[in-house]
Scaffold this active site. Structure first.
Site, PDB file in Angstrom:
ATOM      1  N   SER A 183      46.715   0.150 -34.402  1.00 13.72           N
ATOM      2  CA  SER A 183      46.571  -1.301 -34.428  1.00 13.72           C
ATOM      3  C   SER A 183      45.748  -1.721 -35.651  1.00 13.72           C
ATOM      4  O   SER A 183      46.088  -1.345 -36.768  1.00 13.72           O
ATOM      5  CB  SER A 183      45.942  -1.775 -33.107  1.00 13.72           C
ATOM      6  OG  SER A 183      46.169  -3.141 -32.907  1.00 13.72           O
ATOM      7  N   HIS A 194      53.573  -2.491 -28.038  1.00 15.17           N
ATOM      8  CA  HIS A 194      52.351  -1.938 -28.644  1.00 15.17           C
ATOM      9  C   HIS A 194      51.903  -0.658 -27.935  1.00 15.17           C
ATOM     10  O   HIS A 194      51.233   0.180 -28.521  1.00 15.17           O
ATOM     11  CB  HIS A 194      51.250  -3.006 -28.578  1.00 15.17           C
ATOM     12  CG  HIS A 194      50.152  -2.846 -29.593  1.00 15.17           C
ATOM     13  ND1 HIS A 194      50.386  -2.660 -30.939  1.00 15.17           N
ATOM     14  CD2 HIS A 194      48.793  -2.849 -29.455  1.00 15.17           C
ATOM     15  CE1 HIS A 194      49.228  -2.573 -31.586  1.00 15.17           C
ATOM     16  NE2 HIS A 194      48.244  -2.674 -30.702  1.00 15.17           N
TER      17      HIS A 194
END
Length: 263
Positions: free
Chosen positions: A126, A239
């Site tokens: 991330s 994600h």
């Protein structure tokens, strides 16, 4: 006395979720600050491969998870994951890939100082994606770099993540329109011609936290520059990958990284 970046000040055992991995909480120097992080080692031997785990998020969002660190250590790595300044008892203030990049650089030096570690692999998840790229630019001798669901363009994050704009304006000082140079400073895409490290890009195409556009931009620029890059895109995932797939990708990534270690 000059404080040495990456020098361990204290190390304290931490309960491990994996019986085959030892965890410890570490305090280390970074830019004159005492910063915290977590060290993980497989029990019974000292791997030559070091693994720098650069977390995502900010403050309490995206904190380092002991189980994740232990997972990578169980693949045969000595893993160190900085919490970044201002977190979990560390000094200073985190500033989202600004001066806190020093904490990643110092963490790299910490790994390098461990007697058993020979090669260091850099991993960013991330927001850790930009931290990983910045660290690889700083240490061209690193063995490999992997970015998983990683940010590569900080201005794009501002555009895409309306929920993060308030935080980004507070931490960075304003918008990309008002302070383009501050966002450019946090965006490694502009310096990739200096990158010497082989890159792996892992991204879920359905990612709503960090869009796959970050991966596409990174891959495109690396290819334009003739840099070694491999990409694993997963069309059905966001994600966070399901546990079974996650384990498989971690195993495959470990093999890829070790293929770039010195023989």
């Amino acid at each position: 006395m000059e404080l040495e970046d990456g020098k361990i000040i204290t190390e304290q055992r931490f309960p491990s979720p994996n019986p085959d991995v030892a965890l410890s909480l570490v305090t280390y120097y970074s830019g004159g600050l005492k910063v915290k992080g977590m060290l993980a080692k497989p029990l019974g031997y000292e791997p030559e491969d070091g693994f720098l785990y650069l977390r995502g998020g900010i403050k309490n969002v995206g904190k380092v998870r002991p189980a994740r660190i232990a997972q990578f250590a169980s693949e045969g790595f000595t893993v160190f994951a900085p919490f970044y300044r201002g977190n979990q008892g560390g000094e200073g203030d985190e500033d989202f890939a600004g001066e806190d990049r020093q904490d990643a650089f110092s963490a790299y030096k910490l790994l390098k100082s461990l007697p058993s570690v020979r090669d260091i692999h850099i991993f960013g998840f991330s927001r850790g994606g930009v931290m990983a790229l910045l660290t690889a630019l700083e240490f061209p001798e690193a063995a490999s770099l992997a970015t998983w669901g990683g940010v590569s363009d900080m201005s794009l994050t501002y555009v895409e993540r309306k929920d993060l704009r308030r935080m980004m304006k507070r931490v960075i000082g304003g918008t990309p329109l008002k302070y383009p140079e501050r966002y450019q400073y946090r965006t490694p895409l502009y310096r990739l011609e200096l990158l010497e490290v082989p890159v792996m890009i892992i991204h879920g195409v359905q990612d709503g936290n960090v869009s796959a556009e970050h991966a596409y931009r990174l891959e495109k620029r690396l290819k334009e520059l003739g840099k070694p890059v491999e990409s694993w895109y997963f069309g059905e995932f966001n994600h966070f990958f399901p546990p079974g797939v996650n384990r498989k990708v971690v195993g495959d990534l470990a093999k890829w990284m070790k293929s770039h270690s010195r023989k």
